[in-house]
Structures are given as structure tokens and as C-alpha cells.
Design an enzyme around this catalytic site. Structure first.
Site, PDB file in Angstrom:
ATOM      1  N   ILE A  89       0.830  -1.208   0.000  1.00  0.00           N
ATOM      2  CA  ILE A  89       0.000   0.000   0.000  1.00  0.00           C
ATOM      3  C   ILE A  89       0.867   1.263   0.000  1.00  0.00           C
ATOM      4  O   ILE A  89       2.069   1.210   0.247  1.00  0.00           O
ATOM      5  CB  ILE A  89      -0.954   0.047   1.220  1.00  0.00           C
ATOM      6  CG1 ILE A  89      -0.159   0.030   2.533  1.00  0.00           C
ATOM      7  CG2 ILE A  89      -1.956  -1.102   1.188  1.00  0.00           C
ATOM      8  CD1 ILE A  89      -0.991   0.293   3.780  1.00  0.00           C
ATOM      9  N   GLU A  93       6.095   3.402   4.723  1.00  0.00           N
ATOM     10  CA  GLU A  93       7.341   2.982   4.048  1.00  0.00           C
ATOM     11  C   GLU A  93       7.466   3.646   2.680  1.00  0.00           C
ATOM     12  O   GLU A  93       8.548   4.063   2.262  1.00  0.00           O
ATOM     13  CB  GLU A  93       7.363   1.457   3.844  1.00  0.00           C
ATOM     14  CG  GLU A  93       7.358   0.640   5.114  1.00  0.00           C
ATOM     15  CD  GLU A  93       8.642   0.775   5.919  1.00  0.00           C
ATOM     16  OE1 GLU A  93       9.720   0.833   5.309  1.00  0.00           O
ATOM     17  OE2 GLU A  93       8.551   0.825   7.155  1.00  0.00           O
ATOM     18  N   HIS A 149      -0.641  -6.810   6.742  1.00  0.00           N
ATOM     19  CA  HIS A 149       0.188  -6.257   7.817  1.00  0.00           C
ATOM     20  C   HIS A 149      -0.592  -5.244   8.636  1.00  0.00           C
ATOM     21  O   HIS A 149      -0.725  -5.363   9.848  1.00  0.00           O
ATOM     22  CB  HIS A 149       1.459  -5.618   7.241  1.00  0.00           C
ATOM     23  CG  HIS A 149       2.451  -5.273   8.293  1.00  0.00           C
ATOM     24  ND1 HIS A 149       2.398  -4.109   9.014  1.00  0.00           N
ATOM     25  CD2 HIS A 149       3.510  -5.968   8.774  1.00  0.00           C
ATOM     26  CE1 HIS A 149       3.392  -4.094   9.895  1.00  0.00           C
ATOM     27  NE2 HIS A 149       4.074  -5.209   9.769  1.00  0.00           N
ATOM     28  N   GLU A 180      -1.930  -5.684  12.588  1.00  0.00           N
ATOM     29  CA  GLU A 180      -1.681  -4.518  13.434  1.00  0.00           C
ATOM     30  C   GLU A 180      -2.736  -3.420  13.358  1.00  0.00           C
ATOM     31  O   GLU A 180      -2.563  -2.363  13.942  1.00  0.00           O
ATOM     32  CB  GLU A 180      -0.294  -3.936  13.083  1.00  0.00           C
ATOM     33  CG  GLU A 180       0.795  -4.970  13.335  1.00  0.00           C
ATOM     34  CD  GLU A 180       2.205  -4.433  13.221  1.00  0.00           C
ATOM     35  OE1 GLU A 180       2.366  -3.260  12.890  1.00  0.00           O
ATOM     36  OE2 GLU A 180       3.140  -5.231  13.458  1.00  0.00           O
ATOM     37  N   VAL A 208       6.259 -11.001   1.230  1.00  0.00           N
ATOM     38  CA  VAL A 208       7.072 -12.145   1.666  1.00  0.00           C
ATOM     39  C   VAL A 208       6.336 -12.910   2.761  1.00  0.00           C
ATOM     40  O   VAL A 208       5.481 -12.349   3.445  1.00  0.00           O
ATOM     41  CB  VAL A 208       8.460 -11.698   2.179  1.00  0.00           C
ATOM     42  CG1 VAL A 208       9.194 -10.886   1.128  1.00  0.00           C
ATOM     43  CG2 VAL A 208       8.359 -10.916   3.480  1.00  0.00           C
TER      44      VAL A 208
END
Length: 261
Positions: A89, A93, A149, A180, A208
């Protein structure tokens, strides 16, 4: 573009300390990119400083940060750069990666960015197709539960939207949650219970299949998703396979590069 232009692609990933999944995900994406763009030099950078440090101390392997990769390309005389993130997304990062790269804008003729995996509505449809192809043998009395994630960034809303879109496109038994953020495991459990499947199949919705997939999803800890679904009485199976292993997902990254070429 002048004849002395030197073009490069920088593939930017979060990174992983798990070599088994790296080979079949990040490496595979980069191989597909190189095959699609044979005239470009290919460089790699990772955004997780923690993973970079771990690889250095554990395996003595050095992976460039975005800044180091930009400096390397400048030293190599690259003039034009296409940067393709393998991020899922447009989150934290990705924002930081752009900031780091654009600090070097005066050193290059051009710097262009490809989109992360889930950016447009078409991306969502392509991702749904890639997942459905990967799990084409999913039966109607089974539920596929995908672990994303999740992030505190507002881009997290894409996860709930994609879960809804799976249902809208005819996959009532595919569920997407996050480790999260929202949709949480509690939310997923309610939705899966309502569906009443005979079996639950868990798979990571991450590029991954590293720590989160092996521990938070498939681990033996009572808090893992596997343990929680089993404790709720479901026959539960785990598939340790990152999104980077899906040919349909790798193709989306290549298409995102083609869009900015």
C-alpha cells in the site's frame, strides 16, 4: 532522451531476513522486472533498517538503503531512474522511500515512481483475480483468511475496502484482515463464524512470508491466528506463501513500471 542516457530501475522492498521466502518473492519480482526491461540496469534497495542490520550481522550480506542505492546509481553514471516499490500500500514505508529518493532529484535527469501494489481500483480487481487464481480450488464450504500487515497510516483503509470488494466480486468466502490494524482478528472471527465454513485456510497477504506469516499467522502460540481459529472449533490449514510468489501479483508490479516508462 539523449543517446548517452543511462537508464536504471530501482526495486524497493521492505526486505526480509528469511532467505527461503526472499528467493521466491523479492528475487522473483526483480527477475520478472529485469526480463520485462532488459535495457535497464536493475538495482535493489530495502526500507527496513532493522532487517538490513540483521542480514549484515548474521550473514555479512549488505543490502542498500534507498539513499545508498541513489548514491550508487549516481556513481555509476545513471541519468534516468524508474523506482518500483514492492510495497502493498501507499503507506509510511512508501512515503519515506519517496522522500529519500527525491533528496537526489538534482543529481539525475529524471526520477519516476511506479505505484505500490494496491493503488487504483483496477489494482484491487487485478489483485482479487490473482488471489482467486492462486486458490482456484477453494470450495464454497471453506474460508480463505488472508493476513495483511496493517498500518497506522490512513492508507490502511484499503484493507477493509478490499475485503468488501472480494465479496462484491463473488468471493463471499475470502476474508482479509490485518495483524496490526483494522480489520482485526476479532472482526475476522465474527465474519468467518457467520459464514460457518467447514474449514479455514490461512495465507499471508504480504509480499514475503516471513515472521508474521510463520509466527503471528501459523505459529503454535495461543495468540496466533492458526491457534485462535482452531480454538474456535475450525479445521484450520496454513499456506506459507507470500504474494510475491503469485505470478498475477508480480505482473501488476511490471505493469506499474510500464505505466511510467
Amino acid at each position: 532522451m539523449s543517446t548517452n542516457a543511462k537508464k536504471a530501475i530501482l526495486a524497493v522492498s521492505f526486505g526480509t531476513s528469511h532467505e527461503d521466502t526472499r528467493k521466491v518473492t523479492i528475487d522473483a519480482i526483480e527477475q520478472d522486472i529485469q526480463a520485462a526491461f532488459p535495457d535497464y540496469a536493475l538495482y535493489r534497495a530495502w526500507t527496513s533498517k532493522m532487517i538490513i542490520r540483521k542480514l549484515k550481522s548474521r550473514d555479512n550480506i549488505h543490502v542498500n538503503t534507498v539513499k545508498e542505492a541513489m548514491e550508487q546509481m549516481r556513481a555509476d553514471g545513471i541519468t534516468d531512474i524508474l523506482i518500483q516499490p514492492t510495497h502493498v500500500i501507499n503507506g509510511i514505508e512508501n512515503d519515506l522511500m519517496k522522500e529519500d529518493a527525491l533528496a537526489y532529484r538534482d543529481d539525475f535527469h529524471s526520477i519516476s515512481f511506479g505505484d505500490p501494489l494496491l493503488t487504483t481500483e483496477q489494482d484491487s480487481l487485478d489483485v482479487i483475480r490473482a488471489v482467486a487464481e492462486e486458490f482456484s480450488d477453494l470450495k464454497s464450504d471453506e474460508a480463505l483468511v488472508l493476513m495483511g500487515h496493517g498500518t497506522t497510516h490512513y492508507a490502511n483503509a484499503i484493507y477493509a475496502a478490499l475485503d468488501y470488494t472480494f465479496k462484491d466480486k463473488g468471493y463471499p468466502n475470502i476474508f482479509l484482515g490485518t495483524v496490526e490494524a483494522y480489520p482485526s482478528m476479532e472482526t475476522l472471527m465474527k465474519m468467518v463464524r457467520n459464514y460457518q465454513p467447514k474449514k479455514v485456510i490461512l495465507a499471508p497477504f504480504m509480499i514475503v512470508a516471513g515472521d508474521h506469516a510463520k509466527n503471528d499467522m501459523a505459529g503454535d502460540d495461543p495468540q496466533s491466528w492458526y491457534s485462535q481459529f482452531k480454538a474456535a472449533g475450525f479445521s484450520t490449514e496454513t499456506v506459507i506463501k507470500g504474494l510475491g510468489e503469485y505470478p498475477g501479483i508480480r505482473k501488476i508490479f511490471v505493469d506499474h513500471l510500464r505505466a511510467i516508462q
